[in-house]
Write a protein that holds these residues in place. Structure first.
Motif, PDB file in Angstrom:
ATOM      1  N   ASN A  64      -3.846  -1.613  11.064  1.00 44.00           N
ATOM      2  CA  ASN A  64      -4.006  -0.797  12.266  1.00 44.00           C
ATOM      3  C   ASN A  64      -2.836  -1.097  13.208  1.00 44.00           C
ATOM      4  OD1 ASN A  64      -4.875  -0.465  15.196  1.00 44.00           O
ATOM      5  ND2 ASN A  64      -6.518   0.619  14.112  1.00 44.00           N
ATOM      6  N   LYS A  65      -2.231  -0.024  13.691  1.00 46.94           N
ATOM      7  CA  LYS A  65      -1.023  -0.142  14.516  1.00 46.94           C
ATOM      8  C   LYS A  65      -1.276  -0.942  15.795  1.00 46.94           C
ATOM      9  CE  LYS A  65       0.507   3.670  16.149  1.00 46.94           C
ATOM     10  NZ  LYS A  65       0.972   5.091  16.184  1.00 46.94           N
ATOM     11  N   SER A  66      -2.505  -0.855  16.315  1.00 48.46           N
ATOM     12  CA  SER A  66      -2.794  -1.534  17.572  1.00 48.46           C
ATOM     13  C   SER A  66      -3.247  -2.975  17.333  1.00 48.46           C
ATOM     14  CB  SER A  66      -3.886  -0.791  18.350  1.00 48.46           C
ATOM     15  OG  SER A  66      -3.667   0.602  18.289  1.00 48.46           O
ATOM     16  N   THR A  67      -4.208  -3.155  16.440  1.00 44.97           N
ATOM     17  CA  THR A  67      -4.774  -4.501  16.260  1.00 44.97           C
ATOM     18  C   THR A  67      -4.025  -5.321  15.211  1.00 44.97           C
ATOM     19  OG1 THR A  67      -6.251  -3.823  14.464  1.00 44.97           O
ATOM     20  CG2 THR A  67      -7.072  -3.535  16.719  1.00 44.97           C
ATOM     21  N   GLY A  68      -3.282  -4.652  14.326  1.00 44.59           N
ATOM     22  CA  GLY A  68      -2.622  -5.368  13.239  1.00 44.59           C
ATOM     23  C   GLY A  68      -3.567  -5.687  12.087  1.00 44.59           C
ATOM     24  N   LYS A  69      -4.851  -5.500  12.269  1.00 40.05           N
ATOM     25  CA  LYS A  69      -5.832  -5.803  11.201  1.00 40.05           C
ATOM     26  C   LYS A  69      -5.814  -4.729  10.117  1.00 40.05           C
ATOM     27  CE  LYS A  69      -8.944  -8.966  13.361  1.00 40.05           C
ATOM     28  NZ  LYS A  69      -9.298  -8.562  14.749  1.00 40.05           N
ATOM     29  N   GLU A  86     -11.021   1.474   5.991  1.00 36.20           N
ATOM     30  CA  GLU A  86     -11.264   2.851   5.587  1.00 36.20           C
ATOM     31  C   GLU A  86     -10.023   3.446   4.926  1.00 36.20           C
ATOM     32  OE1 GLU A  86     -12.543   6.969   7.624  1.00 36.20           O
ATOM     33  OE2 GLU A  86     -13.147   5.193   8.773  1.00 36.20           O
ATOM     34  N   TYR A  87      -8.891   3.151   5.515  1.00 42.49           N
ATOM     35  CA  TYR A  87      -7.603   3.619   4.980  1.00 42.49           C
ATOM     36  C   TYR A  87      -7.412   3.054   3.570  1.00 42.49           C
ATOM     37  CZ  TYR A  87      -2.425   4.421   5.301  1.00 42.49           C
ATOM     38  OH  TYR A  87      -1.108   4.812   5.128  1.00 42.49           O
ATOM     39  N   LEU A  88      -7.612   1.756   3.433  1.00 35.90           N
ATOM     40  CA  LEU A  88      -7.493   1.114   2.126  1.00 35.90           C
ATOM     41  C   LEU A  88      -8.398   1.784   1.096  1.00 35.90           C
ATOM     42  CD1 LEU A  88      -7.311  -2.571   3.360  1.00 35.90           C
ATOM     43  CD2 LEU A  88      -5.754  -1.643   1.647  1.00 35.90           C
ATOM     44  N   ALA A  89      -9.616   2.086   1.483  1.00 32.94           N
ATOM     45  CA  ALA A  89     -10.588   2.651   0.542  1.00 32.94           C
ATOM     46  C   ALA A  89     -10.191   4.067   0.128  1.00 32.94           C
ATOM     47  CB  ALA A  89     -11.976   2.643   1.170  1.00 32.94           C
ATOM     48  N   ALA A 114      -4.969   7.952   9.445  1.00 36.90           N
ATOM     49  CA  ALA A 114      -4.999   6.516   9.737  1.00 36.90           C
ATOM     50  C   ALA A 114      -4.134   6.219  10.960  1.00 36.90           C
ATOM     51  CB  ALA A 114      -4.472   5.736   8.533  1.00 36.90           C
ATOM     52  N   ASN A 115      -4.522   5.187  11.673  1.00 38.12           N
ATOM     53  CA  ASN A 115      -3.756   4.773  12.851  1.00 38.12           C
ATOM     54  C   ASN A 115      -2.917   3.541  12.486  1.00 38.12           C
ATOM     55  OD1 ASN A 115      -2.890   4.570  15.536  1.00 38.12           O
ATOM     56  ND2 ASN A 115      -4.583   3.181  16.037  1.00 38.12           N
ATOM     57  N   SER A 116      -2.054   3.733  11.493  1.00 38.16           N
ATOM     58  CA  SER A 116      -1.306   2.595  10.929  1.00 38.16           C
ATOM     59  C   SER A 116       0.188   2.717  11.218  1.00 38.16           C
ATOM     60  CB  SER A 116      -1.570   2.536   9.427  1.00 38.16           C
ATOM     61  OG  SER A 116      -0.965   1.405   8.842  1.00 38.16           O
ATOM     62  N   VAL A 117       0.939   1.743  10.751  1.00 41.15           N
ATOM     63  CA  VAL A 117       2.392   1.748  10.953  1.00 41.15           C
ATOM     64  C   VAL A 117       3.020   2.981  10.290  1.00 41.15           C
ATOM     65  CG1 VAL A 117       2.539  -0.750  11.236  1.00 41.15           C
ATOM     66  CG2 VAL A 117       2.728   0.235   8.939  1.00 41.15           C
ATOM     67  N   PRO A 118       4.155   3.437  10.827  1.00 41.39           N
ATOM     68  CA  PRO A 118       4.652   4.767  10.474  1.00 41.39           C
ATOM     69  C   PRO A 118       5.383   4.894   9.135  1.00 41.39           C
ATOM     70  CG  PRO A 118       6.053   3.789  12.157  1.00 41.39           C
ATOM     71  CD  PRO A 118       4.907   2.846  11.965  1.00 41.39           C
ATOM     72  N   ILE A 119       5.728   3.813   8.498  1.00 43.46           N
ATOM     73  CA  ILE A 119       6.556   3.922   7.279  1.00 43.46           C
ATOM     74  C   ILE A 119       6.409   2.655   6.450  1.00 43.46           C
ATOM     75  CG2 ILE A 119       8.627   2.929   8.390  1.00 43.46           C
ATOM     76  CD1 ILE A 119      10.329   4.913   6.756  1.00 43.46           C
ATOM     77  N   ILE A 120       6.556   2.801   5.153  1.00 43.80           N
ATOM     78  CA  ILE A 120       6.645   1.631   4.267  1.00 43.80           C
ATOM     79  C   ILE A 120       8.121   1.404   3.978  1.00 43.80           C
ATOM     80  CG2 ILE A 120       6.130   0.767   1.947  1.00 43.80           C
ATOM     81  CD1 ILE A 120       3.567   2.745   2.311  1.00 43.80           C
ATOM     82  N   ASN A 121       8.597   0.209   4.249  1.00 45.74           N
ATOM     83  CA  ASN A 121      10.005  -0.074   3.970  1.00 45.74           C
ATOM     84  C   ASN A 121      10.259   0.070   2.479  1.00 45.74           C
ATOM     85  OD1 ASN A 121       9.381  -1.727   6.619  1.00 45.74           O
ATOM     86  ND2 ASN A 121      11.573  -1.266   6.546  1.00 45.74           N
ATOM     87  N   TYR A 122      11.286   0.837   2.174  1.00 41.63           N
ATOM     88  CA  TYR A 122      11.479   1.215   0.780  1.00 41.63           C
ATOM     89  C   TYR A 122      11.614   0.034  -0.165  1.00 41.63           C
ATOM     90  CZ  TYR A 122      13.078   3.246  -3.515  1.00 41.63           C
ATOM     91  OH  TYR A 122      13.166   3.579  -4.842  1.00 41.63           O
ATOM     92  N   ARG A 123      12.252  -1.021   0.275  1.00 46.52           N
ATOM     93  CA  ARG A 123      12.554  -2.120  -0.651  1.00 46.52           C
ATOM     94  C   ARG A 123      11.324  -2.649  -1.375  1.00 46.52           C
ATOM     95  NH1 ARG A 123      12.949  -4.303   4.550  1.00 46.52           N
ATOM     96  NH2 ARG A 123      11.822  -6.236   4.955  1.00 46.52           N
ATOM     97  N   TYR A 124      10.173  -2.564  -0.706  1.00 42.29           N
ATOM     98  CA  TYR A 124       8.971  -3.095  -1.342  1.00 42.29           C
ATOM     99  C   TYR A 124       8.432  -2.193  -2.452  1.00 42.29           C
ATOM    100  CZ  TYR A 124       8.653  -6.749   2.205  1.00 42.29           C
ATOM    101  OH  TYR A 124       8.895  -7.845   2.998  1.00 42.29           O
ATOM    102  N   ILE A 125       8.856  -0.949  -2.477  1.00 43.02           N
ATOM    103  CA  ILE A 125       8.247  -0.020  -3.445  1.00 43.02           C
ATOM    104  C   ILE A 125       8.683  -0.324  -4.873  1.00 43.02           C
ATOM    105  CG2 ILE A 125       7.869   2.398  -4.055  1.00 43.02           C
ATOM    106  CD1 ILE A 125       7.900   3.082  -1.083  1.00 43.02           C
ATOM    107  N   PRO A 126       9.995  -0.279  -5.187  1.00 43.50           N
ATOM    108  CA  PRO A 126      10.329  -0.696  -6.560  1.00 43.50           C
ATOM    109  C   PRO A 126       9.952  -2.151  -6.843  1.00 43.50           C
ATOM    110  CG  PRO A 126      12.317  -0.086  -5.287  1.00 43.50           C
ATOM    111  CD  PRO A 126      11.159   0.227  -4.436  1.00 43.50           C
ATOM    112  N   ALA A 127       9.977  -2.993  -5.807  1.00 43.81           N
ATOM    113  CA  ALA A 127       9.600  -4.401  -6.007  1.00 43.81           C
ATOM    114  C   ALA A 127       8.185  -4.512  -6.575  1.00 43.81           C
ATOM    115  CB  ALA A 127       9.706  -5.168  -4.689  1.00 43.81           C
ATOM    116  N   LEU A 128       7.285  -3.678  -6.082  1.00 46.80           N
ATOM    117  CA  LEU A 128       5.882  -3.776  -6.497  1.00 46.80           C
ATOM    118  C   LEU A 128       5.677  -3.400  -7.973  1.00 46.80           C
ATOM    119  CD1 LEU A 128       3.720  -4.757  -4.480  1.00 46.80           C
ATOM    120  CD2 LEU A 128       2.710  -2.486  -4.612  1.00 46.80           C
TER     121      LEU A 128
END
Ligand code: HEM
Ligand code: HEM
Lengths: 198, 198
Positions: B78-83, B87-90, B134-148
């Motif tokens: 969550n962008k505000s709480t960081g937790k 629901e988003y995960l599910a 979802a009220n989450s961070v706006p982007i996934i940093n690309y580097r983690y995608i091929p890494a995963l």
């Protein structure tokens, strides 16, 4: 890494290399995310002496693959004629050889990280062609860079097996190489992306 | 791919999905460059029925890894709480399950390619959070995608072995999965880069 004279343009660890904007702390988080650990470092280092005597044969195979794949050899092509630039290929090859040994040495410290940034720039429009004053196309499309991880690692495996290592060790060395090459190809993506997006 | 009702936001093959700017011809050249071939398609398809009954356990392992890796679970926060946003995960998890089956089905046609572009947009700022509001961070940093790719494929392997396939087949299925996941993570990079640079 070597006692022999560094090849043309191989400026690893020298003052010519700028500091990587990506830090060692960033690197650690990325390594964790791809399960790159001390075991991998150990098996990369185990591969060093196995590969050291075979770099020319390895490069023959890799260059053979790139040379016979038109969408890849294109990036070594002369901008005007479209023909592969033999001198450019040869100069890069000498640095590529150093890269094999450096990857296997697996001393992934600040100098290494800085040179990763440099290699990225050399695949990108910022520095492609500059080192060898090549008259080639201005950029390597990023998508091919992580893609090449597969042929690089697949064709390396028989060389890992050639000097008598157990098949379990070959497996582990190959897996460590997979992670290291993928990690590096990811790092080389930095110049292609905006700061907060990479 | 499934008879069951599609999960929320799973718009594969529907008119809601735009055409990928990356063409099937481009795809073929990329596949060649990573030695992705008919053998791989065959072994991906072999994995389909093996994995179909195990998707929940697989997702438990993958979500376990992401959940216990702070730099990754951050992107579900969550962008505000960081937790972490449960629901988003599910909601993402339900689509992720479809993705496992679709990857194994290996019908890499125009619909598939279009949805690859959509998945890229959903990891990028263009569409992240939109599907699930979802009220989450706006982007996934690309580097983690091929890494995963590495944890995904590494942790999948035991599941490929669980229903009695020979170890040679498990090896080939795992290798096909490696190529397919890497291929997809590369395609998802398109929105992060300029047209001539991707
Ligand atoms: C896993 C993927 C790759 C690896 C490990 C790799 C490795 C290297 C290395 C070690 C160098 C020399 C760096 C130096 O100057 O010290 C280099 C340069 C170069 N590579 Fe790659 N590379 C990869 C992907 C690609 C792809 C996909 C292409 C496209 C054909 C490519 C084309 C080139 C070119 C043209 C140069 C010379 C750049 C310049 O002008 O300085 N590389 N690469
Ligand atoms: C091999 C790498 C990856 C695979 C196979 C993968 C797979 C997927 C799939 C299948 C979806 C659902 C797509 C849909 O909406 O139908 C998804 C969404 C998502 N993934 Fe990934 N992913 C990868 C990398 C990552 C990474 C590194 C993160 C960072 C934690 C991440 C976080 C997310 C998030 C937050 C969403 C939801 C995006 C939205 O708001 O719609 N993924 N991923």
């Amino acid at each position: 890494a070597q006692d022999t004279k560094a090849p043309h343009g191989y400026t690893y660890g020298t003052k010519e290399i700028a500091k990587s904007p990506f830090t060692l702390d960033d690197l650690q988080l990325l390594e964790q995310s791809m399960l790159f650990n001390d075991e991998d470092v150990k098996y990369l280092r185990m591969s060093h002496d196995i590969l050291a005597g075979q770099t020319d044969q390895i490069l023959d195979v890799w260059y053979g693959f790139v040379g016979s794949t038109p969408q890849l050899v294109y990036f070594f092509g002369n901008k005007s004629t479209g023909k592969p630039d033999g001198e450019y290929l040869a100069k890069v090859r000498a640095r590529f050889k150093m890269w094999i040994l450096q990857t296997a040495e697996a001393k992934y410290d600040q100098d290494w990280l800085n040179y990763q940034y440099e290699i990225g720039l050399r695949h990108y429009s910022a520095k492609k062609n500059k080192t060898d004053q090549a008259n080639s196309v201005p950029i390597i499309n990023y998508r091919y860079i992580p893609a090449l991880t597969i042929p690089v690692v697949t064709t390396l495996k028989p060389f890992l097996a050639k000097t008598g290592a157990s098949s379990a060790d070959v497996e582990k060395m190959s897996n460590a190489w997979l992670k290291s090459v993928l990690l590096q190809s990811i790092l080389w993506g930095q110049p292609y992306m905006k700061k907060g997006e990479f």
